[in-house]
Design an enzyme around this catalytic site. Structure first.
Site, short mmCIF file in Angstrom:
data_model
loop_
_atom_site.label_atom_id
_atom_site.label_comp_id
_atom_site.label_asym_id
_atom_site.label_seq_id
_atom_site.Cartn_x
_atom_site.Cartn_y
_atom_site.Cartn_z
N ARG A 56 29.75 38.73 38.05
CA ARG A 56 29.56 37.30 38.26
C ARG A 56 29.09 37.08 39.69
NH1 ARG A 56 30.79 32.46 36.37
NH2 ARG A 56 31.93 33.20 34.57
N GLY A 95 39.69 38.80 37.48
CA GLY A 95 40.50 37.65 37.89
C GLY A 95 40.09 37.04 39.21
N GLU A 96 38.78 37.15 39.56
CA GLU A 96 38.35 36.65 40.87
C GLU A 96 38.50 35.13 40.98
OE1 GLU A 96 34.67 36.96 44.07
OE2 GLU A 96 34.83 38.40 42.43
#
Length: 299
Positions: A56, A95-96
């Site tokens: 992402r 999980g950023e």
């Protein structure tokens, strides 16, 4: 409620264990590794670095603020996943958004699952886990599939097993990378759906593809309307439009080989005297680096 409190206390206890130099866990075989690896541990945010392999590349600020507000009220419901780098140092695997949102509201710790993995395993985990997210745009997913092919050397069949998707679905995503970069950007920005993109792939001429793309945006065409427009384009091209000057056979053959090698539609123009120009499109810095590796590897 008592169970939740006990779980958090356990996480804090494991966190203290990790900060003890005598319990520096480097592999799954080390002492106390079974107490930490795979369990939920409260980690200091300052001890976690972002994942350079994260597919992402953009985060919606408004959505991030909404998540931060939810975390402020309810806490982090789903722990992040990290891999251990060294003593008291970790790297995000997934999980950023939760990581960023927690920092946004000033939290100092976050619940996390700890894994022990090398760079290649971390890359594969990050890509596979992110592909399965619901909020990635089609181009982000396609680029993640391409990275699994280029950097992990996975076949489409192997990817099908890893991500639980049909091979045909993976192939359809990968075909999107053959679209003109402007069209890909439109998909990333939400102006086009994957259905629009799949219809536009059937337009080989870049100029015509962009003309139809602009019409889709201007007239807010649905996927079915776009498919009908593309079908009409082909019918008109075959019956009404004059044929273009024949392309030399060596150019036709070379163009297909270039397209197969680079995974992108390569534009080759040649003049009557035999001189010409080759243009290779790219959709992002990541895609540019992928092409650069391919070119270097061909030397």
């Amino acid at each position: 409620m008592a169970k939740a409190t006990k779980k958090q206390a356990l996480g804090r206890g494991l966190s203290a264990l990790l900060k003890d130099p005598e319990n520096d866990i480097k592999s799954a075989e080390d002492k106390n590794a079974d107490k930490v690896v795979g369990n939920i541990v409260e980690l200091d945010l300052k001890d976690i670095e972002v994942n350079p392999f994260q597919p992402r590349t953009s985060f919606n600020e408004e959505a991030l603020r909404e998540l931060a507000s939810s975390i402020r009220e309810l806490g982090v419901i789903q722990p992040i996943t990290v891999r251990k780098l060294s003593f008291n140092k970790y790297q995000l695997v997934s999980g950023e958004r939760r990581f960023r949102a927690s920092k946004l509201i000033g939290n100092e710790t976050i619940p996390a699952y700890i894994r022990i993995a090398n760079d290649q395993e971390s890359l594969e985990m990050a890509l596979v886990e992110n592909i399965q997210r619901q909020d990635l745009d089609p181009i982000e997913i396609a680029l993640s599939y391409q990275r699994l092919i280029d950097e992990i050397q996975l076949t489409q069949e192997q990817m099908s097993d890893r991500v639980g998707k049909n091979r045909s679905t993976i192939a359809n995503y990968l075909r999107l990378l053959k679209l003109d970069p402007i069209v890909q950007t439109g998909m990333r920005d939400g102006f086009l759906s994957m259905g629009h993109g799949r219809a536009l792939i059937n337009i080989e001429n870049t100029g015509d593809q962009l003309d139809i793309y602009e019409k889709i945006i201007a007239d807010k065409l649905s996927v079915r309307q776009t498919e009908a427009l593309v079908k009409n384009y082909h019918a008109t091209s075959e019956t009404q439009l004059p044929k273009k000057q024949d392309t030399p056979e060596f150019i036709q053959k070379g163009n297909k080989e270039f397209a197969d090698y680079f995974g992108a539609k390569v534009d080759i123009k040649v003049s009557k005297n035999g001189r010409g120009k080759i243009t290779i499109p790219f959709s992002s810095e990541e895609d540019f680096n992928r092409l650069q590796k391919l070119i270097k590897g061909a030397k």
